[in-house]
Design an enzyme around this catalytic site. Sequence first.
Site, PDB file in Angstrom:
ATOM      1  N   SER A   1       0.850  -1.191   0.000  1.00 49.22           N
ATOM      2  CA  SER A   1       0.000   0.000   0.000  1.00 49.22           C
ATOM      3  C   SER A   1       0.883   1.237   0.000  1.00 49.22           C
ATOM      4  O   SER A   1       2.030   1.201   0.467  1.00 49.22           O
ATOM      5  CB  SER A   1      -0.888   0.005   1.245  1.00 49.22           C
ATOM      6  OG  SER A   1      -1.501   1.261   1.439  1.00 49.22           O
TER       7      SER A   1
ATOM      8  N   TYR B   1       0.098   0.203  10.589  1.00 50.88           N
ATOM      9  CA  TYR B   1      -0.314  -0.237   9.252  1.00 50.88           C
ATOM     10  C   TYR B   1       0.803   0.018   8.245  1.00 50.88           C
ATOM     11  O   TYR B   1       1.163  -0.852   7.445  1.00 50.88           O
ATOM     12  CB  TYR B   1      -1.581   0.504   8.833  1.00 50.88           C
ATOM     13  CG  TYR B   1      -2.068   0.141   7.447  1.00 50.88           C
ATOM     14  CD1 TYR B   1      -2.603  -1.113   7.178  1.00 50.88           C
ATOM     15  CD2 TYR B   1      -1.998   1.067   6.400  1.00 50.88           C
ATOM     16  CE1 TYR B   1      -3.053  -1.446   5.902  1.00 50.88           C
ATOM     17  CE2 TYR B   1      -2.442   0.744   5.130  1.00 50.88           C
ATOM     18  CZ  TYR B   1      -2.969  -0.512   4.883  1.00 50.88           C
ATOM     19  OH  TYR B   1      -3.408  -0.834   3.621  1.00 50.88           O
TER      20      TYR B   1
END
Length: 307
Positions: free
Chosen positions: A160, A186
């Site tokens: 990501s 994350y």
Amino acid sequence: MSQLFTTPLGRDSTASEVIEGVDLSGRRAIVTGAGSGIGVETARALAAGGAEVTLAVRRPEAGEQVAADLRKATGNDAIHVARLDVADLESVRALTARWQGPLHILINNAGIMMPPALERGIGGHEQQFATNYLGHFALTLGLHRALAEGDGARLVSVSSSGHLFSPVVFDDIDFRFRPYDALLAYGQSKTAAILLAVEAQRLWSGDGITANALHPGAIATNLQRHTGGLRTPEPYRKTIEQGAATTVFLAASPLVEGVGGRYFEDVNEAPRVRTRPTQWGVPGVAPYALDPANAERLWELASDIVR
């Protein structure tokens, strides 16, 4: 630094466009997290290309309905379902123990995003790192022999642009000293996903295995259930069909054959950036996410955890 790998495709390209004309007959693929979102579209595109596809999902009963829908949509009956919870090492080991024969495509797609409170998973490690990275690392390691038998296998690690928010903080991966921050955790886990591909390419290219990582784009899926939905402005969002395009490209396109250890977005290799872009939609990969020393260090650390 080598020249960036470019293609005639771009951010608006879809998985269907990428797979057009590609024959995957005789190729076997596993897609983790293929019960929803871009995982389903990824599996659909591979099946449309003629691949035998295994949907590796936490809830097999729901996966069976997805598989039935995909068989009908693609005319490909070789779509199977296997139980896999990448947050559970025993589940990972059960799948790798059951797998027989070669594997040509492994897509590490499943993941979680930004649980608001600190949770711990595999080996007591922070949950996003444990799920997004450690579980997939164990799966990849357990399927190494099958990939080596695949004669030109592809390993695809879904990362990501969130990796730009944090490197792997080796001195405190699990937030035992610093306050838990869901976004930083994350980001760290998605940096780890890139480093997985970097080191797999170095170690396994001699086995004919090519490994790459990617950012699929901003797509509204249930991944954002902890964040109140997708917050990316509308002009920079992608459809699910567009979101699966880069994954499918790295998994199946002859254009990228032999190209490995890189990070792609919008179906092209992303440029390295020295600071996090301040504008939405600007491509880029942080140097720390492609650093060979970081990749080797993380691989060794993960090997000690999952073995």
